[in-house]
Design a protein around this motif. Structure first.
Motif, short mmCIF file in Angstrom:
data_model
loop_
_atom_site.label_atom_id
_atom_site.label_comp_id
_atom_site.label_asym_id
_atom_site.label_seq_id
_atom_site.Cartn_x
_atom_site.Cartn_y
_atom_site.Cartn_z
N GLN A 42 13.64 62.62 -13.07
CA GLN A 42 12.43 62.79 -12.28
C GLN A 42 12.88 63.95 -11.07
N VAL A 43 12.03 64.85 -11.02
CA VAL A 43 12.37 65.81 -10.03
C VAL A 43 11.91 65.51 -8.89
N GLN A 44 12.62 65.50 -7.67
CA GLN A 44 12.24 65.25 -6.31
C GLN A 44 12.73 66.43 -5.33
N LEU A 45 11.78 67.10 -4.50
CA LEU A 45 12.09 68.00 -3.43
C LEU A 45 11.72 67.30 -2.33
N VAL A 46 12.63 66.86 -1.27
CA VAL A 46 12.35 66.25 -0.12
C VAL A 46 12.78 67.24 0.96
N GLU A 47 11.37 67.35 1.75
CA GLU A 47 11.66 68.40 3.07
C GLU A 47 11.98 67.35 4.00
N SER A 48 12.56 67.81 5.19
CA SER A 48 12.61 67.28 6.32
C SER A 48 12.98 68.35 7.44
N ILE A 97 16.87 68.25 -10.97
CA ILE A 97 17.10 69.60 -11.51
C ILE A 97 18.46 70.15 -11.59
N ILE A 98 18.89 70.97 -12.31
CA ILE A 98 19.99 71.70 -12.17
C ILE A 98 20.07 72.80 -11.10
N PHE A 99 20.45 72.51 -9.99
CA PHE A 99 20.26 73.19 -8.69
C PHE A 99 20.55 74.71 -8.97
N ARG A 100 21.62 74.87 -9.62
CA ARG A 100 22.38 76.46 -9.62
C ARG A 100 21.26 77.13 -10.59
N PHE A 101 20.62 76.55 -11.27
CA PHE A 101 19.77 77.17 -12.19
C PHE A 101 18.45 77.66 -11.65
N ASN A 102 18.11 77.21 -10.41
CA ASN A 102 16.96 77.41 -9.59
C ASN A 102 16.98 78.50 -8.66
N VAL A 103 16.04 79.33 -8.58
CA VAL A 103 15.79 80.02 -7.36
C VAL A 103 14.85 79.26 -6.25
N ILE A 113 8.46 75.13 -12.62
CA ILE A 113 8.11 75.26 -10.81
C ILE A 113 8.02 73.85 -10.39
N ASN A 114 8.74 73.50 -9.36
CA ASN A 114 8.43 72.23 -8.71
C ASN A 114 8.26 72.54 -7.14
N TRP A 115 7.40 71.67 -6.76
CA TRP A 115 7.22 71.38 -5.17
C TRP A 115 7.54 70.36 -4.65
N GLY A 116 7.87 70.42 -3.08
CA GLY A 116 8.05 69.44 -2.55
C GLY A 116 6.61 68.81 -1.90
N GLN A 117 6.61 67.96 -1.13
CA GLN A 117 5.28 67.21 -0.37
C GLN A 117 5.02 68.02 0.83
N GLY A 118 6.01 68.77 1.39
CA GLY A 118 5.62 69.64 2.68
C GLY A 118 6.10 68.79 3.74
N THR A 119 6.37 69.67 5.03
CA THR A 119 6.51 69.16 6.04
C THR A 119 6.00 69.97 7.18
N GLN A 120 5.18 69.42 8.12
CA GLN A 120 4.50 70.07 9.22
C GLN A 120 5.25 70.84 10.33
N VAL A 121 4.81 71.98 10.56
CA VAL A 121 5.67 72.60 11.79
C VAL A 121 4.33 73.14 12.45
N THR A 122 4.54 72.84 13.78
CA THR A 122 3.62 73.14 14.85
C THR A 122 4.12 73.73 15.95
N VAL A 123 3.77 75.02 16.24
CA VAL A 123 4.20 75.59 17.33
C VAL A 123 3.27 75.83 18.50
N SER A 124 3.50 75.30 19.52
CA SER A 124 2.67 75.40 20.87
C SER A 124 2.67 76.66 21.44
N SER A 125 1.82 77.16 22.04
CA SER A 125 1.99 78.37 22.89
C SER A 125 2.05 78.11 24.37
#
Length: 118
Positions: free
Chosen positions: A1-7, A27-33, A106-118
Motif C-alpha cells: 500500500q502506497v502512502q505519502l504522508v505530508e507534515s 514505493i521504491i523511492f529511488r525509482f520516483n521523481v 503516480i501517487n499523491w499525499g493527502q495534503g497539508t495546509q499552508v496559510t501565510v498571513s499578511s
C-alpha cells in the motif's frame, strides 16, 4: 500500500519560513521523481517543485529563489524548505511521487495546509 504522508504545514506571517516533509512508503523511492504541488481555493493544482533521484530540480517561477526541494533517499523522505513566504503562497500543498521505472504510477499525499498571513 502506497502512502505519502505530508507534515509541517501551518500558519505563518509573511516573510516567515516553513519546512514541509513527505514520508513515502510502499514505493521504491529511488525509482520516483518526487514533487510538491499546491492548490489554492478556487484555483487549479499547480507544480511547485520536483526533484529526481539524481538530485536535478525544477521550480515554478513564482517560488524560485525562495523555496528549496530536497530528498533523503535513506529516509524515503522529500522536503520543501519555504522561505520569504508570501500570502499568495497560501494553499494546500501535496506531495507527489511519479515512478519513472516499471508501473509509471503516480501517487499523491493527502495534503497539508499552508496559510501565510499578511
Amino acid at each position: 500500500q502506497v502512502q505519502l504522508v505530508e507534515s509541517g504545514g501551518g500558519l505563518v506571517q509573511a516573510g516567515g519560513t516553513l519546512r514541509l516533509s513527505c514520508a513515502a512508503s510502499g514505493i521504491i523511492f529511488r525509482f520516483n521523481v518526487m514533487g510538491w504541488y499546491r492548490q489554492a481555493p478556487g484555483k487549479q493544482r499547480e507544480l511547485v517543485a520536483t526533484i529526481t533521484n539524481g538530485g536535478s530540480t525544477n521550480y515554478a517561477d513564482s517560488v524560485k529563489g525562495r523555496f528549496t526541494i530536497s530528498r533523503d533517499n535513506a529516509k524515503n523522505t522529500v522536503y520543501l524548505q519555504m522561505n520569504s513566504l508570501k500570502p499568495e503562497d497560501t494553499a494546500v500543498y501535496y506531495c507527489n511521487a511519479k515512478a519513472v521505472v516499471g508501473s509509471l504510477a503516480i501517487n499523491w499525499g493527502q495534503g497539508t495546509q499552508v496559510t501565510v498571513s499578511s
